[in-house]
Design an enzyme around this catalytic site. Structure first.
Site, PDB file in Angstrom:
ATOM      1  NE  ARG A 212       5.764  44.984  33.379  1.00 24.57           N
ATOM      2  CZ  ARG A 212       6.238  43.755  33.558  1.00 24.57           C
ATOM      3  NH1 ARG A 212       5.631  42.923  34.363  1.00 24.57           N
ATOM      4  NH2 ARG A 212       7.308  43.362  32.928  1.00 24.57           N
TER       5      ARG A 212
ATOM      6  CB  THR B  41      11.346  33.465  34.360  1.00 26.50           C
ATOM      7  OG1 THR B  41      11.618  34.463  35.363  1.00 26.50           O
ATOM      8  CG2 THR B  41      12.552  32.543  34.246  1.00 26.50           C
ATOM      9  N   GLY B  42      11.920  36.416  33.004  1.00 33.66           N
ATOM     10  CA  GLY B  42      12.931  37.414  32.672  1.00 33.66           C
ATOM     11  C   GLY B  42      12.290  38.779  32.547  1.00 33.66           C
TER      12      GLY B  42
ATOM     13  CB  THR C 116       8.205  34.728  36.904  1.00 37.62           C
ATOM     14  OG1 THR C 116       7.859  36.097  36.981  1.00 37.62           O
ATOM     15  CG2 THR C 116       7.197  34.008  36.041  1.00 37.62           C
TER      16      THR C 116
ATOM     17  N   GLY D  54       3.135  42.134  31.993  1.00 38.10           N
ATOM     18  CA  GLY D  54       4.377  41.589  31.446  1.00 38.10           C
ATOM     19  C   GLY D  54       4.132  40.526  30.397  1.00 38.10           C
ATOM     20  CG  ASP D  55       7.273  37.694  29.879  1.00 39.85           C
ATOM     21  OD1 ASP D  55       7.294  38.343  30.950  1.00 39.85           O
ATOM     22  OD2 ASP D  55       7.851  36.608  29.744  1.00 39.85           O
TER      23      ASP D  55
ATOM     24  N   GLY E  25      10.163  41.175  31.300  1.00 40.87           N
ATOM     25  CA  GLY E  25       8.983  40.955  30.474  1.00 40.87           C
ATOM     26  C   GLY E  25       8.891  41.808  29.224  1.00 40.87           C
TER      27      GLY E  25
END
Ligand code: ASP
Length: 316
Positions: free
Chosen positions: A211, A234-235, A183, A213-214, A237
């Site tokens: 889906r 980033t990671g 990301t 994510g964060d 989510g």
């Protein structure tokens, strides 16, 4: 007056062992190009929000990163992208989730912020809005990337969802330490002391249809507030959503009086670790304090400011 720009291109198991000299150079050039574009906006007295968009657009156009052109493949073999943008001067925000064929999702997020009357548009509603706003589209083959396609082919018949993995250790269960998150994000402070943050992503390889994510969720993967900080994460989510990472950093500063660095460390190196979340963030406050904070082995990252400081780094 001073100004600063920080960017990231994802965190994860990024070590000298997985990168050769050519890859190091490619990542380094990609990050520098993004920094230069954002820096140009800030050095001309432009707004932090425009610098963030300028930097992220470059990263979205670079297939090395899991955003825009380099977005990973979903379970259905499609590219579905999420992005968010937030203006710390007035807490205005715009996000899009699950969009396809948008060349620069961050530009659409800015349109949502400025012209939709809403904060978050998803799927076909976001697509219709993009069409009405004259946003640049791109055909499916623009987003085709052999390396990411092969990553997906290896796991498409499994229930794994994978975070932009290096692709060389996929058999059996995927060890968390092999995750790599591609990301992209940027945070900036302009000469007026206004903060902004933006994040853009293709999400996770083999993610389910729909889906989210964060990254496009204000307060989880993206947040900016002049009173505290600008953050892009980033990671993994799901964990960043549950930990409401970006807003938690801001809250620790606002309500507990923690410094930027201390607040980032509490959230990323303690709270998120206890929850089992891997990844990192970039953070900046209006006094020019900044932090690259991650609990993974590395994070593609860079910064450039008006004091002449300029750097790009990958490893921990
Ligand atoms: N946070 C992103 C997501 O879960 C993935 C990433 O950072 O690479 O969608």
């Amino acid at each position: 007056m001073s100004f600063s720009l920080l960017i990231h291109g994802g965190a994860g198991n990024i070590t000298p062992a997985i990168m050769n000299a050519e890859q190091e150079q490619q990542y380094s050039e990609g990050l520098k190009e993004a920094l230069d574009n954002g820096y140009e906006v800030l050095s001309k007295g432009g707004a932090s929000i425009d610098a963030v968009v300028a930097a992220i657009k470059i990263l979205e156009n670079n297939p090395l990163f899991n955003a825009g052109r380099g977005a990973v493949f979903t379970k259905k073999g499609l590219n579905e992208m999420d992005a968010a943008l937030m203006d710390g001067s007035n807490l205005a925000a715009g996000s899009i989730a699950g969009v396809r064929n948008i060349k620069n999702p961050i530009v659409l997020a800015r349109e949502v912020m400025l012209h939709s009357g809403h904060v978050l548009l998803s799927g076909s509603g976001a697509a219709e809005f993009a069409l009405n706003q004259g946003i640049e589209m791109a055909p499916d083959d623009y987003f085709f990337n052999k390396a990411r396609y092969d990553q997906w082919v290896e796991i498409r018949d499994t229930n794994y969802t994978q975070l932009d993995h290096k692709g060389d250790n996929l058999k059996g269960s995927i060890p968390a330490t092999d995750y790599k998150f591609g990301t992209v994000g940027a945070v900036a402070c302009d000469i007026h002391g206004n903060l902004a943050a933006g994040t853009s992503t293709g999400g996770m390889t083999n993610k389910r249809f729909g889906r989210i994510g964060d990254s496009p969720i204000i307060g989880a993967g993206t947040y900016a507030n002049n009173k505290t900080c600008a953050i892009s994460c980033t990671g993994h989510g799901e964990l960043f959503l549950r930990a409401v990472v970006a807003y938690d950093v801001s809250c620790l500063m606002e309500y507990k009086g923690l410094s930027l660095q201390d607040a980032c460390a509490v959230v990323i190196k303690d709270k998120l670790v206890k929850l089992g979340g891997e990844g990192g963030l970039i953070a900046l406050d209006a006094n020019g304090n900044y932090d690259f904070c991650f609990n993974s082995t590395g994070m593609y990252r860079g910064m450039r400011n008006s004091e002449g400081k300029e750097m790009v780094a990958f490893y921990g």
